[in-house]
Design an enzyme around this catalytic site. Sequence first.
Site, PDB file in Angstrom:
ATOM      1  N   ALA A  18      32.506   2.954  -7.822  1.00 30.45           N
ATOM      2  CA  ALA A  18      32.064   1.603  -8.139  1.00 30.45           C
ATOM      3  C   ALA A  18      32.799   0.555  -7.436  1.00 30.45           C
ATOM      4  O   ALA A  18      32.208  -0.624  -7.434  1.00 30.45           O
ATOM      5  CB  ALA A  18      32.487   1.377  -9.715  1.00 30.45           C
ATOM      6  N   ARG A  23      36.315  -3.228   2.992  1.00 32.22           N
ATOM      7  CA  ARG A  23      36.874  -2.793   4.188  1.00 32.22           C
ATOM      8  C   ARG A  23      35.706  -2.127   5.104  1.00 32.22           C
ATOM      9  O   ARG A  23      35.848  -1.795   6.181  1.00 32.22           O
ATOM     10  CB  ARG A  23      38.115  -1.761   4.339  1.00 32.22           C
ATOM     11  CG  ARG A  23      39.348  -2.667   3.899  1.00 32.22           C
ATOM     12  CD  ARG A  23      40.318  -1.849   3.663  1.00 32.22           C
ATOM     13  NE  ARG A  23      40.424  -0.862   2.248  1.00 32.22           N
ATOM     14  CZ  ARG A  23      41.421  -0.014   1.964  1.00 32.22           C
ATOM     15  NH1 ARG A  23      42.071   0.296   2.580  1.00 32.22           N
ATOM     16  NH2 ARG A  23      41.182   0.508   0.810  1.00 32.22           N
ATOM     17  N   LYS A  30      29.577   1.670  -0.483  1.00 26.85           N
ATOM     18  CA  LYS A  30      30.288   2.394   0.190  1.00 26.85           C
ATOM     19  C   LYS A  30      30.039   4.144   0.341  1.00 26.85           C
ATOM     20  O   LYS A  30      29.908   4.671   1.061  1.00 26.85           O
ATOM     21  CB  LYS A  30      32.017   2.425   0.107  1.00 26.85           C
ATOM     22  CG  LYS A  30      32.730   3.464   0.794  1.00 26.85           C
ATOM     23  CD  LYS A  30      34.306   3.109   1.127  1.00 26.85           C
ATOM     24  CE  LYS A  30      34.895   3.327  -0.313  1.00 26.85           C
ATOM     25  NZ  LYS A  30      36.571   3.061  -0.111  1.00 26.85           N
ATOM     26  N   THR A  85      40.785   1.848 -10.228  1.00 32.65           N
ATOM     27  CA  THR A  85      40.569   3.390 -10.358  1.00 32.65           C
ATOM     28  C   THR A  85      40.766   3.688 -11.789  1.00 32.65           C
ATOM     29  O   THR A  85      40.067   4.502 -12.459  1.00 32.65           O
ATOM     30  CB  THR A  85      41.233   4.262  -9.481  1.00 32.65           C
ATOM     31  OG1 THR A  85      42.708   4.028  -9.512  1.00 32.65           O
ATOM     32  CG2 THR A  85      40.980   4.053  -8.120  1.00 32.65           C
ATOM     33  N   ASP A 109      34.551   8.108  -2.321  1.00 28.36           N
ATOM     34  CA  ASP A 109      35.092   7.903  -0.777  1.00 28.36           C
ATOM     35  C   ASP A 109      35.971   9.167  -0.446  1.00 28.36           C
ATOM     36  O   ASP A 109      36.547   9.153   0.737  1.00 28.36           O
ATOM     37  CB  ASP A 109      35.698   6.454  -0.692  1.00 28.36           C
ATOM     38  CG  ASP A 109      36.950   6.515  -1.372  1.00 28.36           C
ATOM     39  OD1 ASP A 109      37.582   7.560  -1.759  1.00 28.36           O
ATOM     40  OD2 ASP A 109      38.070   5.554  -0.898  1.00 28.36           O
ATOM     41  N   ASN A 366      -3.079  26.700  23.780  1.00 31.91           N
ATOM     42  CA  ASN A 366      -2.229  26.147  24.810  1.00 31.91           C
ATOM     43  C   ASN A 366      -2.597  24.516  24.735  1.00 31.91           C
ATOM     44  O   ASN A 366      -3.773  24.284  24.829  1.00 31.91           O
ATOM     45  CB  ASN A 366      -2.451  26.992  25.980  1.00 31.91           C
ATOM     46  CG  ASN A 366      -1.566  26.435  26.987  1.00 31.91           C
ATOM     47  OD1 ASN A 366      -0.236  26.947  26.930  1.00 31.91           O
ATOM     48  ND2 ASN A 366      -2.048  25.508  27.728  1.00 31.91           N
ATOM     49  N   TYR A 376      -3.288   6.962  15.535  1.00 34.76           N
ATOM     50  CA  TYR A 376      -2.817   5.638  14.826  1.00 34.76           C
ATOM     51  C   TYR A 376      -3.800   4.786  15.411  1.00 34.76           C
ATOM     52  O   TYR A 376      -3.774   4.385  16.544  1.00 34.76           O
ATOM     53  CB  TYR A 376      -1.296   5.281  15.161  1.00 34.76           C
ATOM     54  CG  TYR A 376      -0.945   3.828  14.259  1.00 34.76           C
ATOM     55  CD1 TYR A 376      -1.306   3.882  12.697  1.00 34.76           C
ATOM     56  CD2 TYR A 376      -0.401   3.071  14.843  1.00 34.76           C
ATOM     57  CE1 TYR A 376      -1.172   2.654  12.117  1.00 34.76           C
ATOM     58  CE2 TYR A 376      -0.022   1.597  14.200  1.00 34.76           C
ATOM     59  CZ  TYR A 376      -0.087   1.550  13.001  1.00 34.76           C
ATOM     60  OH  TYR A 376      -0.014   0.345  12.428  1.00 34.76           O
ATOM     61  N   SER A 394      -4.664  19.520  30.729  1.00 28.44           N
ATOM     62  CA  SER A 394      -3.721  18.504  30.783  1.00 28.44           C
ATOM     63  C   SER A 394      -4.449  17.016  30.882  1.00 28.44           C
ATOM     64  O   SER A 394      -5.475  16.843  30.851  1.00 28.44           O
ATOM     65  CB  SER A 394      -3.249  18.590  32.519  1.00 28.44           C
ATOM     66  OG  SER A 394      -2.666  19.827  32.517  1.00 28.44           O
ATOM     67  N   ALA A 412      -9.252  18.894  31.902  1.00 25.50           N
ATOM     68  CA  ALA A 412      -7.997  17.885  32.096  1.00 25.50           C
ATOM     69  C   ALA A 412      -8.674  16.452  31.919  1.00 25.50           C
ATOM     70  O   ALA A 412      -9.798  16.335  32.438  1.00 25.50           O
ATOM     71  CB  ALA A 412      -7.515  18.292  33.219  1.00 25.50           C
TER      72      ALA A 412
HETATM   73  C1  UD1 Z   1      43.485   5.404  -4.114  1.00 26.44           C
HETATM   74  C2  UD1 Z   1      44.605   5.706  -4.796  1.00 26.44           C
HETATM   75  C3  UD1 Z   1      45.665   6.028  -3.748  1.00 26.44           C
HETATM   76  C4  UD1 Z   1      45.079   7.250  -3.099  1.00 26.44           C
HETATM   77  C5  UD1 Z   1      43.859   6.931  -2.344  1.00 26.44           C
HETATM   78  C6  UD1 Z   1      43.330   8.433  -1.540  1.00 26.44           C
HETATM   79  C7  UD1 Z   1      44.562   4.404  -6.733  1.00 26.44           C
HETATM   80  C8  UD1 Z   1      45.234   3.213  -7.583  1.00 26.44           C
HETATM   81  N1  UD1 Z   1      45.051   4.671  -5.620  1.00 26.44           N
HETATM   82  O1  UD1 Z   1      43.595   4.212  -3.441  1.00 26.44           O
HETATM   83  O2  UD1 Z   1      46.843   6.440  -4.465  1.00 26.44           O
HETATM   84  O3  UD1 Z   1      46.208   7.664  -1.947  1.00 26.44           O
HETATM   85  O4  UD1 Z   1      42.815   6.349  -3.281  1.00 26.44           O
HETATM   86  O5  UD1 Z   1      41.969   8.237  -0.861  1.00 26.44           O
HETATM   87  O6  UD1 Z   1      44.048   5.148  -7.577  1.00 26.44           O
HETATM   88  N2  UD1 Z   1      36.735   2.731  -7.715  1.00 26.44           N
HETATM   89  C9  UD1 Z   1      36.142   2.607  -8.707  1.00 26.44           C
HETATM   90  N3  UD1 Z   1      36.354   1.063  -9.589  1.00 26.44           N
HETATM   91  C10 UD1 Z   1      37.314   0.474  -9.013  1.00 26.44           C
HETATM   92  C11 UD1 Z   1      38.125   0.674  -7.805  1.00 26.44           C
HETATM   93  C12 UD1 Z   1      37.799   1.946  -7.087  1.00 26.44           C
HETATM   94  O7  UD1 Z   1      35.254   3.100  -8.899  1.00 26.44           O
HETATM   95  O8  UD1 Z   1      37.695  -0.560  -9.709  1.00 26.44           O
HETATM   96  C13 UD1 Z   1      36.464   3.956  -6.791  1.00 26.44           C
HETATM   97  C14 UD1 Z   1      35.990   3.668  -5.480  1.00 26.44           C
HETATM   98  O9  UD1 Z   1      34.563   3.511  -5.353  1.00 26.44           O
HETATM   99  C15 UD1 Z   1      36.490   4.835  -4.709  1.00 26.44           C
HETATM  100  C16 UD1 Z   1      37.821   5.325  -5.551  1.00 26.44           C
HETATM  101  O10 UD1 Z   1      37.455   4.684  -6.659  1.00 26.44           O
HETATM  102  O11 UD1 Z   1      35.442   5.804  -4.369  1.00 26.44           O
HETATM  103  C17 UD1 Z   1      38.914   4.986  -4.760  1.00 26.44           C
HETATM  104  O12 UD1 Z   1      38.933   3.386  -4.721  1.00 26.44           O
HETATM  105  P1  UD1 Z   1      39.845   2.678  -3.605  1.00 26.44           P
HETATM  106  O13 UD1 Z   1      39.768   1.340  -3.909  1.00 26.44           O
HETATM  107  O14 UD1 Z   1      39.347   3.156  -2.055  1.00 26.44           O
HETATM  108  O15 UD1 Z   1      41.384   3.233  -3.656  1.00 26.44           O
HETATM  109  P2  UD1 Z   1      42.402   3.448  -2.660  1.00 26.44           P
HETATM  110  O16 UD1 Z   1      42.949   1.958  -2.324  1.00 26.44           O
HETATM  111  O17 UD1 Z   1      42.086   3.994  -1.320  1.00 26.44           O
HETATM  112 CA    CA Z   2      40.046   4.980  -0.737  1.00 28.35          CA
END
Ligand code: UD1
Ligand code: CA
Length: 461
Positions: A18, A23, A30, A85, A109, A366, A376, A394, A412
Amino acid sequence: MTQETLPQASLAVAILAAGKGTRMNSDLPKAMHILAGKPLFRHVLDTALALQPARIVAVIGPDMDMLARQAHPHDVVVQKEPLGTGHAASTAMNALAGFSGDILILYGDTPLITSESLARLLSRRRENDAAIAVMGMRPNDPARYGRLITDSKGNLLKITEYADASDNERAISFCNSGIMAADARLLPDLLSTLSPRNNKGEYYLTDCVELARKAGHACIAVEGDVSELSGINTRSELATAESLLQNRLRQAAMTAGVTMPSPETVFLCADTRFGRDIVIGPHVVFGPSAIVGDNVEILSFSHIEGTTIEKGARIGPFARLRPGSMVGENAHVGNFVELKNTTLAPGAKANHLTYLGDCTVGSKTNIGAGTITCNYDGYLKHKTIIGAGAFIGSDVALVAPVTVGDGAIIGAGSVITHDIPADAIAIARSRQEILAGRAPGFRAVKAEEKQRKLAKSRAEG
Ligand code: UD1
Ligand code: CA
């Protein structure tokens, strides 16, 4: 089946996808970015499916319909705001209420993880009766990953996010991949006690480790390979992951019986399928949905997608095979030949400078150099049907819709606008004229014209 590939009736998988992916600087979520021809999310989902879990829940953001479609028919929950997360994982718990067993948390990701490594993580959690088992890694550059804090016995004590880490903690090289297996009886409670009191103001999934320890439960870290655990936050990291995955796909193809003299120049898709004793020259690129049969040879600089190539066929160099195409057994597609939605029956040949679109070509026919199907008309696409054993000269233009019968011959330079019956000869161009003995006169006129021009330009200085 080994223990680790048995269906996991007591396994649920949550895929967190989500996050906005700020970045990436992109309008696309993503997890919809493409790696080896397939969205990141789909890589994670396919790997999860290989474990045969009882449940899969995808956590996506609002307005991520593309991701919801990828997740179908599995459960999808929407995390309304990206609060971290931990918050995403607790959103997933709503869909898993009452589930007991293992909950495996994967990140949209972190797509390179293999099902073998996940099975190992799950077994290790159970063997150690740990509340949480985290997949750790030691990247060359630990960068902004969370750091795994362990004791001398290897127990995992806590995870410190980079933003909150002290200099001493940042010096630790053991990093959190984000992937974790947790006891389903404990995880929902741990998640519900998370607080966003940290430098990012987010609910960190990683804080569950310290909370579990405080409640008297064990946590462990299982070390995995960086080539499976690299996270993708930027397009540059996407490119790094692509090159790791390409290497893995090339190795698998070679192991399965494909010769590649220059594997580092061949690009594959996650779903490219190969038979045995295939040779692929340098600089061949596969898009999605290519299937290559036994004993096929693909020469340099060919681009192939959505095409099935049957055994013994020979492709390229410089061939372009586009979706919906089929190259039959022992058929040949040569240089600067493009096929789109076209079937070549066994033994058919299109060897030079040709475009065949929405076309079927019968066996052993051939197709001469420079043949073009005019499929088209500016509004609609039309079909060209060419029978078996035919000979297309050809530089023939086949204005579709048009049918060429079995065994027909086309002279041809013909522009074919009407169907040609079997075994007929069709010539559709203006007749040649012979003007006997007229060349010397022509040359004399031209030479005089040239002299006059030269004299004039000299006079003008
Ligand atoms: C996270 C970890 C970090 C780890 C790294 C590895 C946490 C707090 N940090 O950091 O320790 O080293 O991954 O790659 O867990 N996501 C959601 N909802 C949110 C936020 C994130 O679904 O509110 C999903 C993102 O889409 C992504 C994944 O969780 O797929 C990781 O989120 P991201 O913000 O990339 O975490 P990092 O900063 O990379
Ligand atoms: Ca990440």
